[in-house]
Design a protein around this motif. Structure first.
Motif: not given
Length: 278
Positions: A1-6
């Motif tokens: 899982m890759i988290v991307v913010t904004a």
């Protein structure tokens, strides 16, 4: 899982799209629900980056930290999020910085420079490793000005008429972010993302005119007036820096990471994204 913010902003959405095109599982972190991200196949998590982000980071293998643009909370907030991710077991931390962050006359550059300074301390004692992407100004930022030039024949330039910029297509930035998030051998690296041309405002006007099929003249435009806000101070100092020194970089790093030359400004204007704003 890759988290991307904004992930609700242009950069975050573009990175989510690039990762999904690679078949990656993505958790898109936003301040409020964004149905469009779910349509891309991303899991959407609502979180405030200055608050508790543990839920958004749970089970993640990698984090792409985009901080909201010209936000005074970045200098303290970004290291806190990166530290929380490292302590939560996220092993790959990628920070979205800016070309030439050491040009500290611009407050938002200074903030990113200090975040980069903090990276070694952030990962100390954890199994995490960091990477940094430093994009130049986006070609996409000129879409509205080009659309206006199609109506008026004038391209208004708050960065003056003499100094050049190496405008980079946001899609190239997003694809490069996906490389940094998914490929090995890049740890502790700081990577510039600059477009393939050094363009002054008259150069941009010429290319836009060829695309629009009408003459376009670059016109020197005053930067935004100072209203006392942090964001406006960032913009005014930024345009002052661009007027004095330009904002250019080498495309060699971006070319190597993409495995092809970056898109030119003319390439950008012929894209579906740019056409939709004209």
């Amino acid at each position: 899982m890759i988290v991307v913010t904004a992930a609700g902003g242009p950069t975050g959405t573009a990175v989510v799209r690039a990762l999904r095109a690679r078949g990656e599982r993505v958790r898109a972190v936003v301040r409020s629900p964004r149905p469009g991200l779910e349509a891309l196949g991303a899991e959407v998590a609502v979180a405030d980056l200055t608050g508790d982000v543990s839920g958004a980071l749970a089970g993640a293998d990698a984090l792409y930290l985009v901080w909201p643009n010209v936000d005074p909370a970045e200098e303290a907030g970004a290291p806190a999020v990166l530290r929380a991710a490292a302590r939560a077991g996220v092993r790959r931390l990628v920070y979205h910085s800016v070309l030439r962050p050491q040009a500290r006359v611009m407050p938002h550059h200074a903030a990113k420079d200090r975040v980069e300074e903090a990276l070694d301390g952030v990962v100390a004692g954890t199994g995490a490793r960091w990477r940094v992407l430093q994009p130049c100004a986006y070609a996409d930022n000129l879409d509205a000005a080009v659309a206006e030039a199609g109506r008026t024949g004038e391209l208004r330039s708050p960065w003056g008429l003499e100094r050049a910029q190496s405008f980079v297509d946001l899609r190239d930035v997003a694809e490069t972010a996906a490389v940094l998030l998914t490929e090995d051998g890049l740890d502790s690296g700081t990577f510039e993302a600059a477009g393939p041309e050094e363009l002054t405002a008259p150069d941009v006007a010429r290319i836009a005119g060829a695309h629009l099929g009408r003459p376009v003249t670059a016109v020197d435009a005053a930067p935004p007036a100072d209203d006392g806000s942090y964001a406006r101070r960032c913009l005014r100092t930024m345009f002052g820096e661009y007027r004095a020194h330009g904002f250019t970089g080498s495309p060699r790093v971006l070319t190597a990471l993409l495995g092809r030359p970056p898109r030119t400004f003319a390439d950008h204007l012929t894209s579906d994204g740019a056409r939709s704003s004209l």
